[in-house]
Structures are given as C-alpha cells and as structure tokens.
Scaffold this motif. Structure first.
Motif, mmCIF file in Angstrom:
data_model
loop_
_atom_site.group_PDB
_atom_site.id
_atom_site.type_symbol
_atom_site.label_atom_id
_atom_site.label_comp_id
_atom_site.label_asym_id
_atom_site.label_seq_id
_atom_site.Cartn_x
_atom_site.Cartn_y
_atom_site.Cartn_z
ATOM 1 N N PRO A 163 1.051 -1.307 -0.065
ATOM 2 C CA PRO A 163 -0.020 -0.039 0.125
ATOM 3 C C PRO A 163 1.000 1.326 -0.047
ATOM 4 O O PRO A 163 1.936 1.214 0.370
ATOM 5 C CB PRO A 163 -0.907 -0.020 1.423
ATOM 6 N N CYS A 164 0.315 2.154 -0.206
ATOM 7 C CA CYS A 164 1.176 3.937 -0.369
ATOM 8 C C CYS A 164 1.212 4.269 1.054
ATOM 9 O O CYS A 164 2.141 5.086 1.391
ATOM 10 C CB CYS A 164 0.205 5.065 -1.137
ATOM 11 N N PHE A 165 0.373 3.787 1.999
ATOM 12 C CA PHE A 165 0.145 4.240 3.380
ATOM 13 C C PHE A 165 0.013 6.089 3.669
ATOM 14 O O PHE A 165 0.139 6.256 4.551
ATOM 15 C CB PHE A 165 1.607 3.850 4.094
ATOM 16 N N GLU A 166 -0.367 6.505 2.545
ATOM 17 C CA GLU A 166 -0.787 7.897 2.495
ATOM 18 C C GLU A 166 -2.110 8.284 2.366
ATOM 19 O O GLU A 166 -2.448 9.251 2.715
ATOM 20 C CB GLU A 166 0.392 8.553 1.797
ATOM 21 N N CYS A 167 -2.723 7.483 1.410
ATOM 22 C CA CYS A 167 -3.855 7.983 0.793
ATOM 23 C C CYS A 167 -4.837 7.558 1.710
ATOM 24 O O CYS A 167 -4.880 7.280 3.226
ATOM 25 C CB CYS A 167 -4.224 6.975 -0.264
ATOM 26 N N GLU A 168 -6.222 8.116 1.713
ATOM 27 C CA GLU A 168 -7.171 8.235 2.812
ATOM 28 C C GLU A 168 -7.579 7.067 3.232
ATOM 29 O O GLU A 168 -7.805 6.738 4.248
ATOM 30 C CB GLU A 168 -8.543 8.868 1.921
ATOM 31 N N GLN A 169 -7.685 5.780 2.302
ATOM 32 C CA GLN A 169 -8.103 4.522 2.613
ATOM 33 C C GLN A 169 -7.024 4.319 3.544
ATOM 34 O O GLN A 169 -7.250 3.185 4.605
ATOM 35 C CB GLN A 169 -8.443 3.692 1.441
ATOM 36 N N CYS A 170 -5.699 4.319 3.162
ATOM 37 C CA CYS A 170 -4.744 3.717 3.944
ATOM 38 C C CYS A 170 -4.589 4.566 5.402
ATOM 39 O O CYS A 170 -4.316 3.835 6.525
ATOM 40 C CB CYS A 170 -3.272 3.918 3.415
ATOM 41 N N GLN A 171 -4.711 5.520 5.466
ATOM 42 C CA GLN A 171 -4.893 6.547 6.967
ATOM 43 C C GLN A 171 -6.083 5.586 7.613
ATOM 44 O O GLN A 171 -5.708 5.695 8.950
ATOM 45 C CB GLN A 171 -5.445 7.811 6.500
ATOM 46 N N ALA B 119 -7.723 -1.375 -0.019
ATOM 47 C CA ALA B 119 -8.589 -0.176 -0.921
ATOM 48 C C ALA B 119 -7.675 0.813 -1.078
ATOM 49 O O ALA B 119 -8.168 1.911 -1.603
ATOM 50 C CB ALA B 119 -9.877 0.215 0.031
ATOM 51 N N CYS B 120 -6.145 0.918 -1.052
ATOM 52 C CA CYS B 120 -5.418 1.809 -1.297
ATOM 53 C C CYS B 120 -5.409 2.285 -2.737
ATOM 54 O O CYS B 120 -5.733 1.404 -3.542
ATOM 55 C CB CYS B 120 -4.070 1.387 -1.023
ATOM 56 N N HIS B 121 -5.601 3.669 -2.764
ATOM 57 C CA HIS B 121 -5.801 4.282 -4.342
ATOM 58 C C HIS B 121 -4.667 3.838 -5.189
ATOM 59 O O HIS B 121 -4.982 3.943 -6.511
ATOM 60 C CB HIS B 121 -5.698 5.626 -4.085
ATOM 61 N N SER B 122 -3.612 3.410 -4.705
ATOM 62 C CA SER B 122 -2.265 3.173 -5.425
ATOM 63 C C SER B 122 -1.564 2.043 -5.052
ATOM 64 O O SER B 122 -0.242 2.268 -5.087
ATOM 65 C CB SER B 122 -1.606 4.564 -5.847
HETATM 66 ZN ZN LIG Z 1 -2.807 4.192 -0.060
#
Ligand SMILES: [Zn+2]
Ligand SMILES: [Zn+2]
Length: 349
Positions: free
Chosen positions: A86-94, A100-103
């Motif tokens: 996961p990116c660990f930064e997008c809204e869903q990762c937060q 459901a990570c955007h990227s």
């Molecule tokens: Zn993410």
C-alpha cells in the motif's frame, strides 16, 4: 538467478533473469518455497495486463541481503511475503483499509513475485517468522489470512453455525479457522467428493455435494432457519444465490469467491436477502490495521500451536524448474490438485 516467467497468455518459461538488488528500505529474500494460487492460474489461462512477469505471492524464504537503512540483524531471518504494497498515505490507508489503497502495488501481479530464486520487497512486506516453521507452511500463510479475514468481516463468534460453499484452498482454510475459532456446526459444500473428504478431515462436521444432495433442504433440516454465517468461496453464481436461503434471518453472507463477470443473478436474490434482513459483506485480500493485521499474527500463532494443518493442504511438490510444465498441466485440466508447492532448490527440499 533463474525465474519462471509469464511471457504471454498461456506462455510460461523458466529462464535466466537479473538477480534483484535491494533498494533502500527493502530486503531481498532467497525463496525457499512458493505455492500456486488460483489467481496465478487465472493470470496464466485468461491473460494478464503485464508481461513479462514473475508471478507468485504465497512465498517463504530467508532474508539474504538488505538495502540502505535496513538493519543487518534481519539477515538470515525467515520470512513470509505480505503481497500487498500500500502507499500508506492515501485516505483509505490512513483508515487502515490497505486493500482499498488508491495506488497499491501487489507482489506477484503488479511487480515481480516469488516464482524465482530471489525476490526483492519493502522491509515491511517481509513478515518475520520463527525459524522452526517449515518454509512450505510459511508460504501458505497468505491464503490462511484470507480465510481468517472473511471470518473477521463476518464478526464470527464461538458457538455459531456456518456453511462454507466451495472446498478449494480458501474454503478448506475457512473450515480450519471455523474449527479453531469454535464453530458449533460447520457444513461444507463442493461438487468434488475428494475436496469434501479433505474438508471433513480438516474439521467440517457435515459435507454436502450439490450434484447429489439437496443442500438447502439438508441445511434447513440441520439448523431450522439456516446458519449464522455463510461463506462463499466457490466463485459460482449458483452457490452465491444459495447463500440467501442457507442463512438465518439477520445472518451474514461473506463473499470471497471471484464470480464470472459475464454472468448475472435474478433480482429475487435481493428480494430474498431483504426479507431475511441479511448482511452481505464483500472480502478483498486479508488486511487490517495495524499493517498487515491480526489475520497474519493469528495465522503464525495457529501454525506454532499446531492447530492449522498445512500438511493436508498440500497435494503436489515440484522444483521451480518444472513450473512451465506444471502450469501447462493445470491449464489443460490434467492435474487435480490442492496446493502445489514449488521449490527453487528442488522438490526434495
Ligand atoms: Zn494508500
Ligand atoms: Zn492468492
């Protein structure tokens, strides 16, 4: 290094590939055992968006090299691959909804996987496990986490009753988790009597074959108004439709099987679901916060105390060099299998 490479739809080769060097913050794993997932087979048979690609995300090995910023204490540790990146930064990762990570990236489908001598991955995608666990069991942690996640999504509680539709790898893992978590009744359905025999061995109390048994009538006879939770792990429209009459009012249906996208169900499915006030819950991957989630630590604990039977899950063992031949056999349906393990150092390992 050597790797099994998906070159095109239905084309798998075993050949020389560059040995990866870990980036800063990454580890390199020397692969010891990797198993074939149904999704790997689908990418081989139906095609994939990215070629050439090294598939394989159910993978175990030893950390043999670390990138800048990673502690050398990790060298020699045994690890299981956590495939989602996961990116660990997008809204869903937060929010901790990593699948459901955007990227996100995914080891073995969006970047190189474990059908190789070596695999390079971010440090937090290597789940460190005790040395005493056999590598082939460690490779099977990921499919176990999917089953554990389905039961978590359904808020399964000790003493509840369940139907598992489909006794493939995920269905068999669900049957095991129902035994471990204390289901009072586990019913498993499949069209293969071999799969049902395995389900029985792994903890199913009752097995039903829809080719022979009236599944709905039999479940109603055993439970009255249906089970507390139905788990769809077959990916078949008919079994998805069956979940509604199999589940008691206000019960839960967890969908884990990938359905054929060119099929549909009559909307009586929704009407019947409304009348019973059912919750229908989707499952995608196997993650929760904190990353990668309790699904992973629960699985390691169940391996250490011996409650998860991985030996029975495995039906075949091959050397990695045989991968093209194994996929050709699976593609032509000439190999009946449960989990197939591949070993870069040879099948005798
Ligand atoms: Zn993410
Ligand atoms: Zn998988």
């Amino acid at each position: 290094m050597k790797a099994a490479m998906l070159e095109n739809q239905g084309v798998m080769t075993y050949k020389e590939a560059p040995t990866p060097i870990p980036e800063p913050g990454h580890d390199r794993l020397q692969v010891k055992a990797v198993s074939i997932c149904g999704s790997d087979i689908k990418r081989y048979v139906s095609g994939h968006r990215l070629y050439p690609l090294i598939l394989g995300h159910e993978c175990a090995g030893v950390i043999d090299s670390v990138g800048e910023g990673v502690s050398e204490d990790l060298l020699g540790k045994h690890a299981s691959v956590i495939p989602v990146v996961p990116c660990f930064e997008c809204e869903q990762c937060q929010r901790g909804l990593y699948s459901a990570c955007h990227s996100y990236s995914f080891i073995g489908s969006r970047q190189a996987g474990g059908f190789a001598d070596y695999l390079e991955l971010p440090e937090r995608n290597a789940l460190i496990v005790p040395d005493e666990l056999p590598f082939e069991y460690v490779a099977l942690i990921e499919p176990s986490t999917v089953a554990r996640h389905m039961l978590a999504l359904g808020d399964f509680k000790r003493g509840e009753t369940a139907v598992v539709l489909g006794a493939g790898s995920i269905g068999l893992m669900i049957v095991q988790w129902l035994r471990i978590l204390g289901a009072s009744l586990t019913i498993c359905t499949d069209v293969s009597d071999d799969n049902l025999a395995t389900a029985k061995k792994l903890g199913a109390h009752v097995t039903l074959n829809p080719l022979r048994d009236d599944v709905v009538a039999e479940v109603r006879r055993l439970t009255g108004d249906g089970v507390d939770i139905s788990l769809e792990a077959a990916g078949v429209p008919q079994t998805l439709e069956q979940t509604v009459p199999l589940t008691r009012p206000r019960g839960k249906v967890i969908c884990g099987g990938n359905q054929p996208l060119d099929k549909s169900l009559p909307l009586s499915f929704i009407e019947n679901m409304m009348r019973r006030e059912l919750s229908i819950i989707g499952c995608f991957m196997s993650y929760s916060a904190p990353f990668p989630g309790h699904e992973w630590t629960d699985t390691v604990a169940a391996l250490l105390d011996g409650s998860l039977d991985m030996e029975t899950m495995i039906s075949h063992r091959y050397s990695l060099a045989e991968t093209p031949d194994v996929f050709a056999q699976i593609g032509s349906h000439s190999l009946t299998h449960r989990k197939i393990m591949l070993y870069p150092e040879g099948a005798a390992a």
